[in-house]
Design a protein around this motif. Sequence first.
Motif, PDB file in Angstrom:
ATOM      1  N   GLY A  40       0.691  -1.316  -0.001  1.00  0.00           N
ATOM      2  CA  GLY A  40      -0.211   0.077   0.010  1.00  0.00           C
ATOM      3  C   GLY A  40       0.899   1.243  -0.028  1.00  0.00           C
ATOM      4  N   PHE A  41       0.382   2.285  -0.153  1.00  0.00           N
ATOM      5  CA  PHE A  41       0.742   3.788  -0.399  1.00  0.00           C
ATOM      6  C   PHE A  41       1.158   4.252   0.985  1.00  0.00           C
ATOM      7  N   LEU A  42       1.933   4.793   1.340  1.00  0.00           N
ATOM      8  CA  LEU A  42       2.274   5.818   2.552  1.00  0.00           C
ATOM      9  C   LEU A  42       1.284   7.006   2.143  1.00  0.00           C
ATOM     10  N   ALA A  43       0.925   7.986   3.294  1.00  0.00           N
ATOM     11  CA  ALA A  43       0.318   9.032   2.873  1.00  0.00           C
ATOM     12  C   ALA A  43       1.073  10.083   1.940  1.00  0.00           C
ATOM     13  N   GLY A  44       0.270  10.532   1.071  1.00  0.00           N
ATOM     14  CA  GLY A  44       0.727  11.258  -0.103  1.00  0.00           C
ATOM     15  C   GLY A  44       1.044  10.370  -1.199  1.00  0.00           C
ATOM     16  N   PRO A  53      -1.799   2.509   6.049  1.00  0.00           N
ATOM     17  CA  PRO A  53      -1.051   3.698   6.625  1.00  0.00           C
ATOM     18  C   PRO A  53      -1.927   4.893   7.393  1.00  0.00           C
ATOM     19  N   GLU A  54      -1.222   5.894   7.992  1.00  0.00           N
ATOM     20  CA  GLU A  54      -2.052   7.002   8.793  1.00  0.00           C
ATOM     21  C   GLU A  54      -2.304   7.913   7.797  1.00  0.00           C
ATOM     22  N   SER A  55      -3.385   8.674   7.826  1.00  0.00           N
ATOM     23  CA  SER A  55      -3.888   9.492   6.870  1.00  0.00           C
ATOM     24  C   SER A  55      -3.167  10.855   6.657  1.00  0.00           C
ATOM     25  N   SER A  56      -2.491  11.287   7.600  1.00  0.00           N
ATOM     26  CA  SER A  56      -1.683  12.736   7.354  1.00  0.00           C
ATOM     27  C   SER A  56      -0.200  12.544   7.853  1.00  0.00           C
ATOM     28  N   ARG A  57       0.327  11.425   8.134  1.00  0.00           N
ATOM     29  CA  ARG A  57       1.616  11.463   8.386  1.00  0.00           C
ATOM     30  C   ARG A  57       2.306  10.005   7.704  1.00  0.00           C
ATOM     31  N   LYS A  58       3.805  10.213   8.038  1.00  0.00           N
ATOM     32  CA  LYS A  58       4.378   8.955   7.154  1.00  0.00           C
ATOM     33  C   LYS A  58       4.540   7.733   8.067  1.00  0.00           C
TER      34      LYS A  58
END
Length: 748
Positions: free
Chosen positions: A287-291, A336-341
């Motif tokens: 999966g993707f990290l935030a961003g 992943p977290e929504s707004s942090r890495k």
Amino acid sequence: MSGPSTSNSYKSSVHLRLRLLRDRLARWLIGAGGVSVIIAILLIFIYLLYVVMPLLKSAEMQHEATYPLPDGNEAVYLSMEEQAEIGAVIDRKGHVRFLSTSDGHEISQVQLPVPDAAEVAGFSAARPNSGIVALGFSNGQALVVKLNYQVSFPNDKRVITPEVQYPLGKTPVDVNTDRASLDKLAIQQDESFTIVAWTQGGMLSVVRASPEASLMEEDAGWTFERSSGYTDIEDIVSLLVDPSQRELYLVSRDGTLAWFDISDLSQARLHEQIRVTAKNTRVVSAGFLAGGNSIMVASDDGRISQWFQVRDEEGVSHLQQIRSFDNEVSTRALVPESSRKGFLVAGEDGSVSIYHATAGQRLIRKTVSDAPVRLLAVSPRADALWALNDNNQLEFWRINNPHPEVSWGALWGKVWYEGYDQPEYIWQSSAADNDFEPKFSLTPLAFGTLKAAFYAMLFAIPLSILGAVFTAYFMAPKMRQMVKPTIEIMEALPTVILGFLAGLWLAPLVETHLPGLFAMLLLMPLLVLATAWLWHCLPLRVTGRISTGWEAALLIPVILGAGYLSLAVSPLLEQWLFGGDMPAWLQHEMGIGFDQRNSLVVGMAMGFAVIPTIFSIAEDAIFSVPRHLTSGSLALGATSWQTLVRVVLLTASPGIFSGVMMGVGRAVGETMIVLMATGNTPVMDLSIFQGMRTLSANIAVEMPESEVASTHYRILFLAALVLFLFTFVFNTGAELIRQRLRNKYSSL
């Protein structure tokens, strides 16, 4: 006869007692003042430490509730709203249940419009904070829904009302024209929607829905663009579409990662295909990290690797592994977290681990369930997690993890940030996008602090110490009475004025007359030496007219003339030697960049501010050398220079050293001059033609904009603590050296 004598003795005794009382009172007041200063410094240190300490606190997780999942249908997705009070569960029958996370009771239920004789085969969620999810059906269609939460305040009480919206309408979108089952699905949304599906047999289908332009209607419908093709990659684990909807990534079970360019659906192409796991290991989640810049790949050996694009020497982007993490047990889910890495990993043993990619560390590992966790959700604020295990039990946990970005490596080491081609020291604390990766390296700020102090002292030490030597040892007393107060009053100039003049007047002047400035460094000493030689050659009847100690006044017109001549010939030198533009010549011929507000300007401006401090202390130390030492040296046949070097300077060395240390402390802590006279960019470059950012200037610039108690806010206080400790250690070491010098030369 004894009357007057007794009276005088009584008066003398009273006077002695008053003097002793005054001495005792003065000693007490001085001692109290010294203790007060120490207490004040200690309180500053304690307060800085108080603000910084939460950065060192470990992450914590606390169990809140356990309850069964209503209904026995297989869940495919979990999510929570921002307050982590309501969660959503979507199952394979197309039911959406909104549950209270605190006790599991059902708040509402929505049946999605699943086509007849079809079932949910694939599922995908867009960016976590968008609420957009897509369900792929066994008939080749997909339904896009949005989980929305309306917040209202009836009677001043917050009420959250969940609802399901249909951005593309309630009618499913045709994705696969052959009506094959959409086993794997990916969706991404911005102004448009991109849906990608993979079916057995290797067929990839891409649908892009773009809003129709209309001047009359706000919602005028959608235009669909379709493309399809085949890939030889089998057993797909994850399909990923980046937030820009230009790139598609396929991750297979055997560890193959394929990167496609889908910016133009009519010409979609394979950009790169690589292997992302070791031999004999299989991918279990990706999966993707935030961003959407980094891809996290979890394999069955417990290893999680981070990959993102890096440009090679030819400027071509390639996927490269940046760092890896060891989860010790095989991964069941990666979220992943929504707004942090940061990201959460659920293991086979029922544990959940929290990692932060930039910090490169695992923050906490906790067993949250007796059975393996199958699905995992984290709240948008990353302060709660919701886990569904194989026994259909939901576990709700609170998370206290306010500062995951902080680690020793992230603060002081080189970090490989997203979008960079190699690990670097970077300070960049904010950006316009919430997907931004904060860069909190204090190394370039500490480097800039030392660089600014170095160039300032390089300018100030020779002028101030040599000036102090001449003023105290060679200058006539009347001239000294004019020169010393004049230089000392320079210290009263506000540094903001010096910074203003340096930034708006000196910096452009240096850039315009750069060759003349360097010519001045050569011409001025030569003219001074030539003037001294001519003075020495003049007959005594001429030199005798100038009183001893006033000779320095004759150098004033020479120095002014040398400066004027150097600046006057600067354009000619620039045209002759540098093609009319020395900054451009430095860039093209030498590869040295030139910034108008650079270290040279800072060194001159800050050196000017530091000179009075060093001069005053050093001059007092030299002037206070006992006369009997110099007289004895001269009487024994030593020359004035020998006496100066071997007696005066050694005796005064503790005071001179103290003056230099005071100047260094002033330079290290200077704020306004550095703030206004440099580009204020946190770059690590020793070049005198480049700027810098210091710890103090960074605090002054960013503290008003930082959110109280945020990571950024506390790291700024950490920078202040570093500056405090640096000056404390430096001054303590300097005091020890001064005491050794005093003990060594006190016997002279």
